[in-house]
Structure formats: structure tokens, C-alpha cells
Scaffold this motif. Structure first.
Motif, PDB file in Angstrom:
ATOM      1  N   THR A  26       0.847  -1.189   0.000  1.00 35.31           N
ATOM      2  CA  THR A  26       0.000   0.000   0.000  1.00 35.31           C
ATOM      3  C   THR A  26       0.886   1.245   0.000  1.00 35.31           C
ATOM      4  O   THR A  26       2.085   1.176   0.276  1.00 35.31           O
ATOM      5  N   LEU A  27       0.282   2.384  -0.281  1.00 33.17           N
ATOM      6  CA  LEU A  27       0.976   3.668  -0.262  1.00 33.17           C
ATOM      7  C   LEU A  27       1.610   3.880   1.115  1.00 33.17           C
ATOM      8  O   LEU A  27       0.974   3.632   2.135  1.00 33.17           O
ATOM      9  N   ARG A  29       4.953   6.124   3.542  1.00 30.82           N
ATOM     10  CA  ARG A  29       5.999   7.128   3.701  1.00 30.82           C
ATOM     11  C   ARG A  29       7.037   6.560   4.661  1.00 30.82           C
ATOM     12  O   ARG A  29       6.706   5.760   5.520  1.00 30.82           O
ATOM     13  N   GLN A  67      12.768   6.938  -6.714  1.00 31.33           N
ATOM     14  CA  GLN A  67      11.920   7.842  -5.936  1.00 31.33           C
ATOM     15  C   GLN A  67      12.363   7.808  -4.477  1.00 31.33           C
ATOM     16  O   GLN A  67      12.511   6.745  -3.897  1.00 31.33           O
ATOM     17  N   ARG A 139       8.140  11.719   0.689  1.00 31.02           N
ATOM     18  CA  ARG A 139       6.895  11.803  -0.078  1.00 31.02           C
ATOM     19  C   ARG A 139       6.246  10.430  -0.037  1.00 31.02           C
ATOM     20  O   ARG A 139       6.926   9.426   0.196  1.00 31.02           O
ATOM     21  N   PRO A 140       4.949  10.344  -0.321  1.00 31.07           N
ATOM     22  CA  PRO A 140       4.321   9.012  -0.381  1.00 31.07           C
ATOM     23  C   PRO A 140       4.919   8.203  -1.534  1.00 31.07           C
ATOM     24  O   PRO A 140       5.207   8.746  -2.600  1.00 31.07           O
ATOM     25  N   PHE A 141       5.139   6.926  -1.293  1.00 32.71           N
ATOM     26  CA  PHE A 141       5.611   6.032  -2.341  1.00 32.71           C
ATOM     27  C   PHE A 141       4.408   5.422  -3.023  1.00 32.71           C
ATOM     28  O   PHE A 141       3.553   4.825  -2.375  1.00 32.71           O
ATOM     29  N   ASN A 142       4.332   5.567  -4.342  1.00 27.46           N
ATOM     30  CA  ASN A 142       3.246   5.028  -5.136  1.00 27.46           C
ATOM     31  C   ASN A 142       3.570   3.566  -5.430  1.00 27.46           C
ATOM     32  O   ASN A 142       4.395   3.258  -6.278  1.00 27.46           O
ATOM     33  N   THR A 144       3.189   0.038  -6.895  1.00 30.33           N
ATOM     34  CA  THR A 144       2.543  -0.598  -8.045  1.00 30.33           C
ATOM     35  C   THR A 144       2.561  -2.114  -7.920  1.00 30.33           C
ATOM     36  O   THR A 144       1.943  -2.808  -8.697  1.00 30.33           O
TER      37      THR A 144
END
Length: 179
Positions: A26-27, A29, A67, A139-142, A144
Motif C-alpha cells: 500500500t501507499l 511514507r 523515488q 513523499r508518499p511512495f506510489n 505498483t
């Protein structure tokens, strides 16, 4: 918030590397938390943060082009202090030249190996109290996929002047915060 890594007290007058495997689908930080000890006579610093896909190898790479990677030489790369309205910490991290440390001779950053190179350090002030915390948040990690990620970073924790009551530098912790 899940605790991933922590270190209390001083680790000597040199940089050390940490590597943490993060598993999240899941998303999320990443949060670096520095806590002030009984005094503020030492330094806690972070440099060369790097992320890569997969579990951590035995010899992680340096900050590259993923990222969240940052060597702090140009800017904070999206890493930030939590807002004061969030009431999560008491003091802020600051991007400073390594030579601004309390070390004698002055600290050299891990990226350029000079005092002119930049690191992230909790800010000092005369109103700091034992137990004050500083949070540095990614930052939030997207996400995938559910693949593991390897977080590596270099840390410096040294107290060159030991308080008569004994070492009291404080601690550094790393958390994952599911967004």
C-alpha cells in the motif's frame, strides 16, 4: 506507524550504513525520527538515502535515481518536516553544511567527504528539551506491486563531549507510515 530500525546513543566519530528491507503493498511514507538526549552536545545526521526494488543486498548501492533517493547536496528532494499542526514532533530537521556540526575537526558529509557537503540534522536551539523529537518524512511512495524495497542510508551519531552524568546523545529511528 511501524518501527523498522533504531539506534540509541553514540556510534563513534564516523559514518555508518544501515539497510532495511521494506515490505508494503500500500501507499507508504518513510519517517526518520531523531530524539534529543539529556543534553545537546553531540550530532545526529543522515545522508545518502537510497531506495531500490527488492530485498537489501549485503552491499547496497549509493543514492541514485529512484523515488525518495537523496544525497541532500542540492535540496531536500521532497523529504520534509511534518507540519506544526500535526503535533508529531517538537523540532525540525535542517539541510546544513556538515561543517555546522559540533565535531572537532568538523564533520565531513558522506557524499562529497568535505565539510562543505550537505547533510540533514535536527535543528538546535536553546529551548530544546530532553526527549524532543524531529521527524523527517518522505513523499508518499506510489506502490505498483507488493515487491520489497531496500532503504539504505548513512548515519552519524557522535557525542564528542560526554556529559559528567554519562553519554546522553539520544536516538535515531526509522518508521514506515502507511498512508
Amino acid at each position: 506507524i511501524s518501527d523498522l530500525w533504531s539506534l540509541n546513543g553514540e556510534s563513534g566519530n564516523s559514518w555508518h550504513q544501515a539497510a532495511i528491507t521494506i515490505a508494503s503493498s500500500t501507499l507508504f511514507r518513510i519517517v526518520f525520527e531523531a530524539t534529543v538526549g539529556r543534553n545537546h552536545l553531540g550530532d545526529i545526521a543522515v545522508d545518502d538515502v537510497s531506495f531500490s526494488l527488492g530485498s537489501c543486498p549485503s552491499a547496497p548501492q549509493t543514492a541514485a535515481h529512484h523515488q525518495g533517493d537523496c544525497n541532500f547536496e542540492t535540496d531536500e528532494c521532497g523529504w520534509s518536516n511534518v507540519g506544526s499542526r500535526e503535533l508529531m514532533d517538537d523540532i525540525d530537521w535542517s539541510r546544513v553544511p556538515a561543517e555546522n556540526s559540533r565535531q572537532q575537526p568538523p564533520l565531513k558529509d558522506h557524499t562529497t567527504f568535505t565539510g562543505k557537503g550537505y547533510v540533514m540534522m535536527p535543528m538546535r536551539s536553546t529551548v530544546q528539551r530532553p526527549g524532543d523529537r524531529a521527524w523527517l518524512v518522505s513523499r508518499p511512495f506510489n506502490v505498483t506491486s507488493a515487491d520489497n524495497r531496500c532503504l539504505t542510508f548513512w548515519y552519524f551519531m557522535n557525542e564528542p563531549i560526554i556529559d559528567p552524568a554519562g553519554p546522553s546523545l539520544g536516538s535515531l529511528r526509522v518508521y514506515v507510515n502507511v498512508a
